[in-house]
Scaffold this motif. Structure first.
Motif, mmCIF file in Angstrom:
data_model
loop_
_atom_site.group_PDB
_atom_site.id
_atom_site.type_symbol
_atom_site.label_atom_id
_atom_site.label_comp_id
_atom_site.label_asym_id
_atom_site.label_seq_id
_atom_site.Cartn_x
_atom_site.Cartn_y
_atom_site.Cartn_z
ATOM 1 N N SER A 1 -19.948 -6.156 6.466
ATOM 2 C CA SER A 1 -20.543 -6.905 7.576
ATOM 3 C C SER A 1 -19.659 -6.858 8.813
ATOM 4 O O SER A 1 -20.152 -6.939 9.939
ATOM 5 C CB SER A 1 -20.822 -8.357 7.162
ATOM 6 O OG SER A 1 -19.644 -8.990 6.710
ATOM 7 N N SER A 2 -18.346 -6.716 8.629
ATOM 8 C CA SER A 2 -17.450 -6.544 9.781
ATOM 9 C C SER A 2 -16.103 -6.027 9.286
ATOM 10 O O SER A 2 -15.751 -6.191 8.119
ATOM 11 C CB SER A 2 -17.265 -7.859 10.538
ATOM 12 O OG SER A 2 -16.539 -8.779 9.742
ATOM 13 N N ALA A 3 -15.372 -5.396 10.200
ATOM 14 C CA ALA A 3 -14.033 -4.907 9.862
ATOM 15 C C ALA A 3 -13.190 -4.852 11.126
ATOM 16 O O ALA A 3 -13.669 -4.441 12.188
ATOM 17 C CB ALA A 3 -14.116 -3.533 9.225
ATOM 18 N N THR A 4 -11.948 -5.302 11.032
ATOM 19 C CA THR A 4 -11.025 -5.260 12.170
ATOM 20 C C THR A 4 -9.673 -4.741 11.703
ATOM 21 O O THR A 4 -9.337 -4.838 10.514
ATOM 22 C CB THR A 4 -10.820 -6.654 12.799
ATOM 23 O OG1 THR A 4 -10.325 -7.547 11.790
ATOM 24 C CG2 THR A 4 -12.106 -7.198 13.383
ATOM 25 N N ARG A 5 -8.924 -4.194 12.658
ATOM 26 C CA ARG A 5 -7.586 -3.718 12.330
ATOM 27 C C ARG A 5 -6.615 -4.153 13.417
ATOM 28 O O ARG A 5 -6.903 -4.024 14.596
ATOM 29 C CB ARG A 5 -7.573 -2.196 12.202
ATOM 30 C CG ARG A 5 -6.212 -1.667 11.770
ATOM 31 C CD ARG A 5 -6.195 -0.151 11.712
ATOM 32 N NE ARG A 5 -4.894 0.332 11.297
ATOM 33 C CZ ARG A 5 -4.509 1.592 11.398
ATOM 34 N NH1 ARG A 5 -5.344 2.513 11.872
ATOM 35 N NH2 ARG A 5 -3.313 1.972 11.009
ATOM 36 N N GLU A 6 -5.487 -4.669 12.998
ATOM 37 C CA GLU A 6 -4.441 -5.110 13.909
ATOM 38 C C GLU A 6 -3.192 -4.284 13.639
ATOM 39 O O GLU A 6 -2.796 -4.102 12.491
ATOM 40 C CB GLU A 6 -4.150 -6.595 13.657
ATOM 41 C CG GLU A 6 -2.983 -7.154 14.443
ATOM 42 C CD GLU A 6 -2.556 -8.528 13.956
ATOM 43 O OE1 GLU A 6 -1.496 -8.992 14.413
ATOM 44 O OE2 GLU A 6 -3.265 -9.118 13.114
ATOM 45 N N LYS A 7 -2.579 -3.759 14.722
ATOM 46 C CA LYS A 7 -1.350 -2.970 14.565
ATOM 47 C C LYS A 7 -0.272 -3.501 15.500
ATOM 48 O O LYS A 7 -0.550 -3.822 16.645
ATOM 49 C CB LYS A 7 -1.606 -1.492 14.894
ATOM 50 C CG LYS A 7 -2.384 -0.730 13.847
ATOM 51 C CD LYS A 7 -2.609 0.714 14.259
ATOM 52 C CE LYS A 7 -1.386 1.547 14.017
ATOM 53 N NZ LYS A 7 -1.632 2.988 14.286
ATOM 54 N N GLN A 8 0.948 -3.607 14.981
ATOM 55 C CA GLN A 8 2.115 -3.946 15.797
ATOM 56 C C GLN A 8 3.188 -2.910 15.512
ATOM 57 O O GLN A 8 3.969 -3.049 14.569
ATOM 58 C CB GLN A 8 2.614 -5.361 15.463
ATOM 59 C CG GLN A 8 1.625 -6.458 15.789
ATOM 60 C CD GLN A 8 2.138 -7.830 15.396
ATOM 61 O OE1 GLN A 8 3.345 -8.045 15.278
ATOM 62 N NE2 GLN A 8 1.227 -8.769 15.177
ATOM 63 N N LYS A 9 3.177 -1.832 16.313
ATOM 64 C CA LYS A 9 4.084 -0.704 16.048
ATOM 65 C C LYS A 9 5.541 -1.117 16.096
ATOM 66 O O LYS A 9 6.352 -0.641 15.298
ATOM 67 C CB LYS A 9 3.831 0.422 17.056
ATOM 68 C CG LYS A 9 2.636 1.291 16.701
ATOM 69 C CD LYS A 9 2.625 2.553 17.523
ATOM 70 C CE LYS A 9 1.501 3.470 17.040
ATOM 71 N NZ LYS A 9 1.424 4.712 17.842
ATOM 72 N N ASP A 10 5.891 -2.019 17.026
ATOM 73 C CA ASP A 10 7.297 -2.418 17.153
ATOM 74 C C ASP A 10 7.798 -3.131 15.900
ATOM 75 O O ASP A 10 8.984 -3.104 15.588
ATOM 76 C CB ASP A 10 7.489 -3.309 18.389
ATOM 77 C CG ASP A 10 6.592 -4.544 18.364
ATOM 78 O OD1 ASP A 10 5.449 -4.431 17.879
ATOM 79 O OD2 ASP A 10 7.037 -5.621 18.816
ATOM 80 N N LYS A 11 6.875 -3.735 15.145
ATOM 81 C CA LYS A 11 7.260 -4.433 13.910
ATOM 82 C C LYS A 11 6.892 -3.633 12.661
ATOM 83 O O LYS A 11 7.047 -4.116 11.536
ATOM 84 C CB LYS A 11 6.577 -5.802 13.853
ATOM 85 C CG LYS A 11 7.016 -6.746 14.960
ATOM 86 C CD LYS A 11 6.327 -8.100 14.813
ATOM 87 C CE LYS A 11 6.774 -9.049 15.922
ATOM 88 N NZ LYS A 11 6.066 -10.349 15.847
ATOM 89 N N ASN A 12 6.370 -2.410 12.864
ATOM 90 C CA ASN A 12 5.925 -1.570 11.750
ATOM 91 C C ASN A 12 4.944 -2.343 10.864
ATOM 92 O O ASN A 12 5.049 -2.365 9.642
ATOM 93 C CB ASN A 12 7.128 -1.096 10.921
ATOM 94 C CG ASN A 12 6.795 0.148 10.100
ATOM 95 O OD1 ASN A 12 5.896 0.911 10.444
ATOM 96 N ND2 ASN A 12 7.503 0.353 9.006
#
Length: 205
Positions: free
Chosen positions: A181-192
């Motif tokens: 029904s929904s999907a999200t992705r969060e990325k924080q490259k500086d924190k790997n």
């Protein structure tokens, strides 16, 4: 005896080698003979199992089956090579990075008269069997499955959803077909750091 080769010596591959070298008494594994393992890295021998080249594994007529325990992205190509060489194949889940590729591989195995088996070892654990007993006959109203792990190399493991697809199979096995029904992705490259959140609905919503 049925000659085998293990391809890939990460955690799963090393477990395969260990179990093939020391089969449980009276189990089908007693009829399997490990004739070597294949790895890009140089090991020599592991637990008396000898390292052989991929070419030797494909050519050797005494090897009847390959156990593929490499990274997700290489599964499809490796399966094709062993099926072309006339070998049976057991591969760690997931078999390929797309349903289309998986269907093509199953058709290829059928044409070659070979067994292509995908093994999802987590579904065979005692903990999972107990979980399945606990939910049997119950209606799911709402639930959350949360798991963590190290950040994987997407070039080897595929899109992050594949890092969690084994857990998705848990849910389908427990509760039937699911719809996203929904999907999200969060990325924080500086924190790997990377997090994927997916919401599913069962057939009865």
């Amino acid at each position: 005896m049925f000659g085998t080769v293990v391809v890939g010596v990460g955690i799963a591959g090393l477990a395969r080698i260990r179990d093939l070298m020391n089969p449980m008494p009276s189990s089908p594994s007693e009829h399997l003979k490990l004739l070597g393992f294949v790895s890009r890295r140089s090991f020599g021998n592991i637990n008396e199992a000898k390292q052989i080249s991929l070419e030797d594994a494909l050519r050797n007529e005494d090897i009847h089956a390959a156990f593929i325990s490499t990274e997700n992205r290489s599964h499809e190509e490796t399966i094709r090579m062993f099926l072309e060489a006339g070998k049976h194949v057991l591969v760690e889940y997931p078999m390929a990075l797309s349903a289309k590729a998986a269907h093509e591989l199953w058709e290829m195995a059928e044409q070659k008269g070979k067994v292509l088996h995908v093994e999802h070892i987590e579904l065979l654990t005692e903990e999972y069997k107990q979980l399945k007993k606990e939910v049997a006959g119950k209606d799911l109203v709402k639930g959350t499955l949360h798991f963590t792990g190290s950040v994987l190399d997407e070039n080897k493991s595929g899109f992050p959803a594949f890092s969690g697809i084994a857990r998705l199979t848990w849910l389908i096995d427990l509760f039937g077909d699911l719809t996203v029904s929904s999907a999200t992705r969060e990325k924080q490259k500086d924190k790997n750091y990377s997090r994927m959140t997916v919401h599913f609905q069962t057939a009865n919503k």
